[in-house]
Every structure is written in C-alpha cells, then in structure tokens.
Design an enzyme around this catalytic site. Structure first.
Site, PDB file in Angstrom:
ATOM      1  N   ILE A  88       0.857  -1.169   0.000  1.00 51.35           N
ATOM      2  CA  ILE A  88       0.000   0.000   0.000  1.00 51.35           C
ATOM      3  C   ILE A  88       0.901   1.229   0.000  1.00 51.35           C
ATOM      4  O   ILE A  88       1.795   1.332   0.840  1.00 51.35           O
ATOM      5  CB  ILE A  88      -0.934   0.007   1.229  1.00 51.35           C
ATOM      6  CG1 ILE A  88      -1.799  -1.260   1.243  1.00 51.35           C
ATOM      7  CG2 ILE A  88      -1.792   1.256   1.250  1.00 51.35           C
ATOM      8  CD1 ILE A  88      -2.676  -1.402   2.484  1.00 51.35           C
ATOM      9  N   CYS A  89       0.677   2.110  -0.967  1.00 50.50           N
ATOM     10  CA  CYS A  89       1.378   3.399  -1.003  1.00 50.50           C
ATOM     11  C   CYS A  89       2.893   3.195  -1.018  1.00 50.50           C
ATOM     12  O   CYS A  89       3.420   2.542  -1.907  1.00 50.50           O
ATOM     13  CB  CYS A  89       0.918   4.261   0.175  1.00 50.50           C
ATOM     14  SG  CYS A  89       1.249   6.015  -0.018  1.00 50.50           S
ATOM     15  N   THR A  90       3.608   3.693  -0.014  1.00 51.43           N
ATOM     16  CA  THR A  90       5.063   3.615  -0.045  1.00 51.43           C
ATOM     17  C   THR A  90       5.593   2.234   0.315  1.00 51.43           C
ATOM     18  O   THR A  90       6.796   1.998   0.236  1.00 51.43           O
ATOM     19  CB  THR A  90       5.680   4.637   0.928  1.00 51.43           C
ATOM     20  OG1 THR A  90       5.157   4.373   2.237  1.00 51.43           O
ATOM     21  CG2 THR A  90       5.318   6.044   0.517  1.00 51.43           C
TER      22      THR A  90
END
Length: 342
Positions: free
Chosen positions: A113-115
């Site tokens: 998720i994301c980074t």
DNA sequence: CAGAATAACCGCCAGC
DNA sequence: ACGCTGGCGGTTATTC
C-alpha cells in the site's frame, strides 16, 4: 487496539508488516478489511497476523505505538503478505527484505500500500514489473529502482501475483479487489457498503451512492449491454432487452450479470439512473418530473421512491441541500444539514 | 400509504 | 462426471 485474529476463522491467511514510521491509517485499512469479518462470515474469514522484525511494541507515524504479536517467519508464511506504507525514507531491514523474498518464493500473494512499494522494490520483487506508488514518489521510486516500471496513473497495479497501490485510499480499493478475488463480488460489495457507512465518513461523503460495481472485463457480453444501458439511460429498458443485447437468454443473462457484478440488472440500472440524476439536480433548473424522464423513470413517483431509498432524502431536498452547500462559506456536515431542517 | 398488476429474480432441473 | 445454458414456476420487488 490492534490484535491478531482469534483462533476462530479458518479462511485465507493474511499477514501485515508493522515497521517503524508506518502509517496507522494504512495498517487500519488492513485490519478493517482482513481482521474484521462481515456478519455471517466469521468462520470463513481471513486469519490476520500483525508481524514485525521484532515482535512487541512498534512506534508508528504520529506518535502512537502498536504491538506486533508475530515475527517475520509468520509474516512470510501467509498466503497474502501486505506491506503498508509509511515514511518512504525509512530503509527496510535486510531481514524484512529476505522475508518478502521467502514469501514470494513460496507463492504468496504480495501486496503493498502506497510507499510499501519501496520495500517490495528493495527486495527485488518488482524488477521488470509494473508497479504503483504514491504520485509524489513515483519519480523517486523510478530513480532508486530503475528496473521497476513505475505506473504513475493507475490506482493499483497487479502483475504476476504482486499487487501495488498508489495512495493510501487506493490501498482500500486494492484490498477490496483482493476480497473480490477471494470471496466474489457480492462479498466485496457488502464490505464496501460497510466501509462507506462508517460514521466518520458521513461528513465527507453524505451523498455517496454505492456503485462499487466493476465489470469483469472477460465478460464483454455483459459489459457491452451495461455500456449500452448507460448510453441509453433515458429509454425504458427491461431485462429481456438487456439480455438480447448481450446475446443471451434472460436466465443466462441474470446469472452472468450477477456473477460478474454481484448485483442484479434492474437494481444496478436503478442505481445508475439515480446517480445520473444527481448532476441534473445540482446544475440545472429542470423540474423533478423532467429530471426523472431524462434518466429513464417514466413516472416521477417511481424516481422519488428510489431516490429516497438510495440517497436518503427526496430529490427536492437534495437540490436544496446542494444549493445551500454552494452558498455556505464552508462544507457542512450531514448532521448540520439535518439539524437545519432538511 | 395500500394494494393489485406486472416484472424481475432465482431455485430447480433437463439437456447439451 | 463436469460446467454451462435456458425454460418453468414460485417468490420477491417494482410500478402505478
């Protein structure tokens, strides 16, 4: 309080990595979806394990501390392995990277998720593959990991059983996608419904209409009939006609539609009609009767009935609410709206 | 809002 | 056997 799932469920195993400077929000997405069964699905639901390099309390972004109960061996042994994002500048520990490689070799579904995408890239799992991350960090990801094909436009990317998502909220979309893979569209839609009615979101999206319906791209006959319906919303449409457009019998069409969207043709169509009417209420002076006719309701009373059922207020009240919303200095919450007499 | 007519939906089952 | 299709009939939802 974050805890791992009890011994009750017997469903797919999911592990999430807890690491320093992680975002509680993104871990929250994971626990909300995988750690918390839908009513009636307690037994079949996921078994979620919160894992860390060193089990115990782990400080996260924003000053809170969360406890991880499991180590990296448990992390790497789950069927689905999730790395939530956080501070992209933190370097994942070598042991974490190795655990990701082990999970990959074991055939686990790998999710970021994301980074969190940076950890997958650092482990070498994304070499030669497409991946997504937060839009502010796509350049950094491409620079640090030249072998990764960074997709800066997708909400989430799936390639070779590795799933990466862009922003924090698109992690929610991605996790719902995984639920859809595992349990089918009906369960994913029920989960979306539960998430949308979470009270703290009311103020932001009081008028949100649930349309998490994604057409299975493999079923282009059903998809084609749905596209046709959307382009001809103002006409009267029945199931027999839709089935004919899809070159199927009505019975098969109902079955395929349900399999591919998790809902039924007419309830989907009604929702689309109400959805399409919103901009007409917001931006035009058309009467309710005219709006109803534009989106395919032959009788305004039928339109009012469904609008009220789906949106929660009458079309006229909705229009009045939008006008006052635009006029007001700032956004008002649904509670304020109700208190003001709508 | 009640209720009747109509359409949609879905379980069952036969047939391909 | 297996999976998919499509007709029949009863139940549920929609329309007016």
């Amino acid at each position: 309080m974050i805890t791992t799932a009890s011994a009750g469920p017997t469903g797919p195993t999911v592990s999430a990595l807890l690491h320093d400077d992680m975002s509680a929000f993104e871990l929250g997405i994971v626990t909300e979806i995988f750690g918390f069964p839908l009513p009636g699905m307690e037994a079949a639901w996921y078994r979620l394990a919160i894992c860390a390099e060193r089990p115990g309390p782990v400080p996260i972004l924003g000053g809170a501390t969360i406890r991880a109960d499991h180590d990296l061996d448990v992390f790497a042994s789950a069927q689905t392995v999730i790395v939530p994002g956080g501070d992209a500048r933190s370097e994942p520990a070598d042991a974490v990277l190795e655990a990701l490689r082990v999970a990959r070799r074991r055939g686990s579904r790998i999710v970021s998720i994301c980074t969190g995408t940076f950890a997958l890239a650092a482990a070498g799992l994304l070499n030669g593959k497409r991946a997504a991350t937060h839009w502010m960090l796509t350049d950094l990801l491409a620079e640090r990991f030249p072998l990764v094909h960074v997709d800066s436009s997708a909400l989430y990317v799936e390639e070779d059983n590795i799933f990466t998502s862009a922003g924090s909220a698109s992690g929610l979309d991605l996790c719902l996608h995984l639920v859809r893979q595992d349990f089918g569209p009906s369960v994913a839609n029920a989960m979306a419904r539960r998430l949308v009615i979470a009270p703290h979101r009311e103020g932001y999206q009081p008028q949100h209409i649930e349309t998490p319906v994604r057409v299975d791209p493999e079923d282009d006959r059903v998809a084609g009939s749905m596209m046709w319906a959307l382009n001809n919303l103002d006409q009267s449409i029945n199931v027999d006609e839709l089935a004919g457009r899809a070159h199927m019998s009505t019975r098969s069409y109902l079955r395929q539609f349900s399999r591919s969207t998790g809902t039924s043709p007419i309830s989907w169509l009604i929702t689309q009609r109400v959805q399409a009417s919103l901009p007409l209420l917001e931006n035009t002076q058309l009467s309710i009767e005219q709006v109803a006719a534009r989106v395919g309701f032959e009788r305004a009373i039928t339109y009012r009935y469904h609008f009220r059922r789906i949106v929660g207020k009458t079309p006229t009240a909705y229009r009045r609410w939008c006008r006052s919303e635009t006029a007001a200095a700032g956004p008002r919450s649904l509670e304020q709206c109700r208190a003001s007499g709508d």
